[in-house]
Write a protein that holds these residues in place. Structure first.
Motif, short mmCIF file in Angstrom:
data_model
loop_
_atom_site.label_atom_id
_atom_site.label_comp_id
_atom_site.label_asym_id
_atom_site.label_seq_id
_atom_site.Cartn_x
_atom_site.Cartn_y
_atom_site.Cartn_z
N GLY A 42 -2.55 9.31 3.36
CA GLY A 42 -3.02 8.05 3.94
C GLY A 42 -1.90 7.05 4.01
O GLY A 42 -0.78 7.33 3.57
N LEU A 72 7.10 9.86 1.15
CA LEU A 72 6.31 8.91 0.37
C LEU A 72 6.83 7.50 0.62
O LEU A 72 8.04 7.27 0.52
N ILE A 115 0.85 -1.20 0.00
CA ILE A 115 0.00 0.00 0.00
C ILE A 115 0.89 1.25 0.00
O ILE A 115 1.86 1.34 0.75
N VAL A 116 0.54 2.19 -0.86
CA VAL A 116 1.30 3.42 -1.01
C VAL A 116 0.71 4.49 -0.09
O VAL A 116 -0.50 4.58 0.07
N GLY A 117 1.59 5.31 0.48
CA GLY A 117 1.07 6.38 1.32
C GLY A 117 2.19 7.31 1.74
O GLY A 117 3.26 7.31 1.13
N ASP A 118 1.96 8.09 2.78
CA ASP A 118 3.05 8.91 3.30
C ASP A 118 3.11 8.81 4.81
O ASP A 118 2.10 8.62 5.48
N LEU A 119 4.33 8.87 5.33
CA LEU A 119 4.54 8.85 6.78
C LEU A 119 5.47 10.00 7.11
O LEU A 119 6.58 10.07 6.58
N LYS A 152 4.97 -5.52 6.68
CA LYS A 152 4.55 -4.12 6.81
C LYS A 152 5.64 -3.10 7.12
O LYS A 152 5.33 -1.99 7.58
N GLU A 211 -1.46 8.92 11.71
CA GLU A 211 -1.17 10.35 11.61
C GLU A 211 -2.09 11.08 10.64
O GLU A 211 -2.11 12.30 10.63
N ALA A 265 4.32 0.18 1.96
CA ALA A 265 4.42 -0.76 3.07
C ALA A 265 4.53 -2.16 2.50
O ALA A 265 3.72 -2.55 1.66
N PRO A 278 3.81 -5.78 1.85
CA PRO A 278 2.57 -6.49 2.15
C PRO A 278 2.79 -7.67 3.10
O PRO A 278 1.84 -8.23 3.61
N HIS A 338 8.09 -0.09 6.12
CA HIS A 338 7.88 0.95 5.11
C HIS A 338 9.19 1.30 4.42
O HIS A 338 10.22 1.43 5.07
#
Ligand code: SRM
Ligand SMILES: Cc1cc2nc3c(=O)[nH]c(=O)nc-3n(C[C@H](O)[C@H](O)[C@H](O)COP(=O)(O)OP(=O)(O)OC[C@H]3O[C@@H](n4cnc5c(N)ncnc54)[C@H](O)[C@@H]3O)c2cc1C
Ligand code: SF4
Ligand code: FES
Lengths: 118, 856
Positions: B524, A76, A68-72, A84, B491, A79, A81, A86
């Protein structure tokens, strides 16, 4: 999109992979180029593309394209699969363990076609 | 060094607490401890004895942890009782003929139920209510009875009436006094209580003095006996339970020269010592300042005092105990605090009665209206914790004390004392003597959840009455310590899953993008995306692979299969209720064979096929769908399996058709997405071969219908399900499951199984019953309608996927090649494939061919 931190690549080194439309926005696909597995991500609805190695160093499986793509914290990431962790899409560095990283590759969009340079 | 010989007579609740307290003080090893226990089993939880009727076993009720006695070198003599104390020789004689010497002796012999000397009281079918054996005998007799009478309308009598009611008997309560629960409630409360209890179908007879029990007209069918009352009336019955009070078991005292009270009880001082300084008495056999405490909490305090004394902590003393109680009798909340009868000089009272809702509340205050003296609450008792703390800590009353009990109008809240105002010494949990200070200390030591706090302090683990207050203190203290009690899921959203659910539902939000734009920030992540996907699916039930949802899915949901360690997937078709035809078995067998998959029977009564690559999944599913299979949702946080036993169709013990019920339930809820996976099971009789009590929702057949259990769990922290409702007919069963499931979906946290959900639900199972059965929130119809929507919009995700070219395009190992992942290697083991180990892969040992895309 050509990432600014990658050196310019001779046009002969680019390999066409697929159409932009083949990648669901905000997800990834795996490509096989010269026996190497590359995970290519399309971030957002746009043509923002990123490419990293498909091999997950933690599980030893070739699956990062399916994360799954996202931001933390503004970074960018994808994760894994499996367990998990990143990985930064920009640097390939693992956020949980900076010692571990995956390779990053240059990727661009040319006439609607996604191209990667190894 | 010679160890001190400690002899404890009685291994009831209090006697056992003494042993635990000694162990907790690390002092058990200084003593050579012997325990005499008259009953055939060691200590069990008498307070929850009635749960025996709801299916709890003697083992469930046991208070003995693991090998407690062996671990601490305590000698336990079961089935042997003390018959005499020889104080001169310092030894105790037992019924079995043993002579046990002691240096210190503790009497914890409890009490026995008082049976009035009515002629006929010893007939078959006459019982008392104190031990597991009593209950076993009642159950056996109850099975051949139609009518049951309880003599005594006190707290225990009403609890006993509930037991008779649950045995499906026409139930009567006969009370000598003019009202029920004379000790705890006043006239007004008694009236409301009576009405409530009569509404539940229990007939109440007050001011009845039973003279005699004679043969009835019923000839062994109904009305075997007749009870004759002083006023000339009579009542027919098949069984009688005496619950007319308790008497201390002080029979060892007189011969031994120990002082006894006029009306019984072994006299003790502030140290719980008898007139012999080496002999103590604790619990219900002890008489302190003219008083027998018929509750467990004061007994526990006495046990602690004696443990302290034995360990040389001489300052520890007993100074009487508060007798306030909060109970749920036949589902009616009843609480009594302090001076309930306004007996204090100058006491004034406030009362509030709502005859329609049948609520009665009374406050007793001192003549200046400054201090609370007592209270009675019937029908609703939420204020119990607050009022009790006010009383125990002498806290000042607010200016308008009536506000403490008057019903709240919309938007207002009760005057609360600040939790800061509670002194550290305030006893929050009286059952286990846990002070506010002790709770705070545990919080400091890292207990940041209710579960952890309960485990470490034992607060709220007995009667549970203090639960809400403990929760409040926990929240308050965490906040005070600056621990952000953030329930934000990640977050990107400052909300819990429950809050997100409501935002989505109320705002009619249909996509993640809309949700994050309106209520979150950033892009997200792998936490909030699947959570949102699950919420959207739980509300709208759109196909999870629609373009707008696909990107939110965890890989299992994205490929509608379970990811395995080597990057391949496993496939589980639905085998509804575990029932499968021979043709179905053949089809699975030949498909698995064709694609070279490893097959295994799962723990969920179906068949798993392992080792498929992404590109193979649609090919395999095309064949499975053609053979009549549909997705088993083994990959989803959704309904998994409904396990069944074979049931009445074949089994000689079955009382209902559990297979048909399991199939119906599985078909109803298949595809429903939830905060975590949900498992159900249906058993055809109490032998419980389907293990329904380990499932989120379990159904067990009875002669009259179905019993419904909730919140069971296997897995890492197994939990026995709680009995939620009994003898339901088909429609009510489905209705309750609809409501329960939807309520869980609405209110649970992310990845919270029903077990943890229920344990964290304020008010617990009683609250849940109120919401689901009594519809106290008025959302029953809405929950059912929401579930109906999910049931009506079900479609097999795989069937849809294999017919959607856009979706199929995504099922490719490589977007630019038909090669297979060369890293996926298998070796053979026991005639099937398994992933090659790292070692084997390095040496390229695995070489079992996999089906390539070009091969099709
Ligand atoms: C395949 C199966 C084992 C088997 O070969 O029998 C299995 C396999 C997995 N289980 Fe399970 N569980 C399977 C039955 C069970 C059971 C038994 C049952 O359902 O009766 C339990 C205990 C009952 C329960 O859930 O209360 C069970 C308790 C768990 C748990 C612990 C859940 C918990 O609340 O503690 C996990 C971990 C989790 O979900 O977080 C888990 C997680 C998993 C995962 C998803 C772990 C993972 O992420 O890889 C496994 C992948 C499934 C797959 O690849 O297909 N599995 N798992 C069983 C599939 C049943 C089916 O037909 O769908
Ligand atoms: C159905 C029921 C519901 C209850 N509900 C509540 C409630 O909600 N709240 C509450 O606070 N309290 C409740 N109680 C009361 C509570 O159970 C008692 O206060 C508590 O059990 C007292 O503990 P104890 O150790 O003094 O006596 P017990 O638990 O009775 O233990 C005494 C033990 O000593 C044994 N014994 C007696 N004489 C001898 C002898 N000579 N030699 C060897 N052994 C002997 C007895 O067999 C017994 O096992 C309830 C009681 C019952 C029966
Ligand atoms: S639970 Fe009862 S009906 Fe079902 S198989 Fe077992 S014994 Fe038979
Ligand atoms: S007061 Fe009974 S459990 Fe705390």
């Amino acid at each position: 999109m050509l990432k600014t931190d990658t050196p310019a690549v001779a046009s002969s080194q680019w390999t066409a992979v697929c159409a932009l439309a083949d990648i669901v926005p905000d997800s990834g696909v795996a490509a096989l180029i010269d026996g190497q597995q590359i995970a290519i991500f399309r971030v957002g609805d746009s043509d923002a593309l990123y490419a990293i190695g498909n091999h997950d160093p933690f599980s030893e499986a070739n699956v990062l394209s399916r994360g799954i793509v996202g931001d933390l914290g503004g970074e960018l990431v994808v994760a894994s699969p499996v367990y998990k962790q990143h990985f930064s899409l920009n640097s390939g560095i693992c956020l949980e363990d900076a010692e571990v990283s995956v390779p990053t590759y240059a990727v661009r969009l040319c006439d609607g076609i996604v191209q990667v340079a190894l | 060094m010679n160890k001190t010989k400690l002899l404890v007579v009685g291994n009831g609740m209090v006697g056992h607490k003494l042993l635990e307290a000694l162990v907790a003080e690390g002092a058990a090893a200084q003593f050579s401890i012997t325990v005499l226990c008259e009953e055939p089993r060691a200590a069990y939880d008498r307070v929850h004895l009635s749960e025996f009727f709801a299916g709890k076993s003697a083992a469930d009720l046991s208070l003995v942890q693991g090998n407690f006695f062996d671990d601490h070198g305590i000698q336990l003599h079961l089935r042997d009782k003390a018959v005499a104390i020889d104080r001169a020789a310092k030894l105790v004689r037992t019924a079995a003929g043993a002579e046990i010497p002691y240096d210190k002796l503790v009497l914890a012999t409890g009490s026995y139920p008082f049976v009035p000397p009515v002629p006929g009281k010893d007939r078959d079918g006459c019982f008392v209510y104190r031990t597991i054996e009593d209950l076993e005998a009642m159950t056996a007799w109850g099975a051949k009875s139609k009518i049951g009478v309880v003599i005594g309308g006190g707290l225990l009598g009403l609890e006993c009436a509930k037991a008779l009611k649950d045995m499906n008997l026409q139930t009567h309560v006969v009370e000598f006094a003019p009202r029920l629960m004379t000790v705890q409630v006043d006239d007004g409360g008694g009236r409301v209580l009576r009405k409530k209890i009569e509404q539940l179908g229990v007939t109440v007879h007050t001011q009845k003095n039973t003279l005699e029990i004679v043969d009835g007209a019923g000839l062994g069918v109904a009305g075997r006996y007749a009870m004759k009352f002083a006023d000339g009336s009579q009542l027919e019955t098949d069984m009688i339970v005496f619950s007319a009070g308790i008497r201390p078991r002080d029979e060892l005292a007189p011969h031994a020269g120990l002082n006894r009270g006029e009306r019984g009880g072994i006299v003790v001082d502030d140290y719980c010592r008898t007139n012999d300084p080496d002999i103590y008495a604790i619990g219900e056999c002890a008489l302190y300042q003219g008083r027998i405490y018929g509750l467990v909490a004061p007994g526990y305090q006495m046990a602690q005092v004696v443990a302290d004394q034995l360990c040389g902590k001489t300052e520890s003393r007993f100074s009487g105990a508060d007798m306030s109680t909060k109970l749920k009798l036949l589902g009616v909340d009843v609480a009594s605090i302090g001076d309930a009868h306004a007996a204090t000089k100058g006491a004034l009272s406030y009362s509030f009665v709502d005859e329609r809702k049948q609520v009665y509340k009374k406050l007793v205050v001192d003549e200046n209206g400054k201090q609370l003296l007592g209270a009675v609450l019937v029908g609703e008792a939420e204020e119990y914790g607050t009022l009790l703390q006010m009383l125990l800590n002498g806290m000042a009353l607010p200016d308008a004390p009536e506000m403490l009990i008057l019903p709240l109008s919309e938007g207002t809240s009760r005057p609360q004392f600040g939790l800061d105002a509670l002194p550290a010494g305030a006893q929050i949990c009286s059952c286990n003597n846990v002070s506010k200070g002790a709770l705070c200390k545990a919080i400091d030591e890292g207990c940041t959840t209710l579960g952890a706090l309960k485990k470490s302090t034992k607060a709220a683990t007995s009667c549970g009455g203090c639960g809400p207050l403990v929760t409040q203190i926990l929240k308050h203290e965490l906040k005070a310590r600056g621990v952000a009690v953030s329930n934000a899921i990640c977050e990107h959203f400052p909300y819990s899953r429950q809050e997100l659910f409501h935002l989505v539902k109320l705002g009619q939000i249909k996509t993640f993008d809309e949700l994050i734009t309106r209520h979150g920030k950033g892009r997200g992540c792998d936490i909030c995306k699947p959570t949102a996907a699950s919420i959207l699916a739980s509300i709208y039930n759109e196909h999870v692979l629609k373009p707008k949802h696909a990107k939110l899915q965890d890989t299992n949901d994205y490929y509608l299969a379970n990811l395995q360690k080597n990057g391949t997937y496993s496939i589980i078709p639905r085998v509804t209720g575990g029932e499968i035809t021979p043709d179905g078995l053949v089809a699975i067998g030949s498909i698995a064979k064709k694609y070279g998959l490893y097959t295994k029977i799962t723990g969920g009564q179906r068949i798993d096929m392992f080792g498929a690559q992404v590109h193979e999944l649609p090919l395999i599913w095309r064949e499975l769908v053609d053979a009549g299979f549909e997705s088993g949702h083994a990959y989803g946080k959704s309904l998994r399996t409904v396990k069944s036993c074979v049931g009445s169709t074949w089994c000689r013990y079955g009382v209902q058709d559990s297979v048909s019920m399991a199939i119906e339930i599985e078909n109803r809820y298949r595809g429903v997405r939830s905060p975590h996976k949900m498992k159900l099971a249906v058993s055809g009789c109490t032998r419980e071969c389907a293990e329904a009590q380990s499932k989120d929702f379990g159904v067990i057949a009875t002669e009259h219908g179905w019993n419904l259990y909730v919140a069971g769990n296997g897995g890492m922290k197994p939990r026995h399900a709680d009995l939620f409702a009994t003898d339901l007919d088909h429609d009510t069963l489905i209705k309750y499951i609809d409501r329960l499931m939807m309520f869980y979906i609405r209110t649970a946290d992310r990845l919270q199984r029903t077990s943890v959900w229920l344990e964290n639900l304020e008010g617990g199972i009683d609250y849940l019953r109120k919401v689901i059965v009594e519809d106290s929130l008025g959302i029953g119809a809405e929950l059912e309608a929401d579930m109906r929507h999910l049931v009506d919009t079900f479609e097999c995700e795989w069937k849809k996927a294999i017919n959607d070219p856009e979706v199929l395009k995504r099922f490719r190992t490589f977007v630019n090649s038909n090669e297979v992942d060369p890293n996926i290697l298998f070796v053979e083991e026991r005639g099937q494939i398994r992933p090659a180990s790292e070692e084997e892969r390095r040496m390229r040992i695995g070489n079992i061919p996999v089906v390539t895309e070009s091969g099709h």
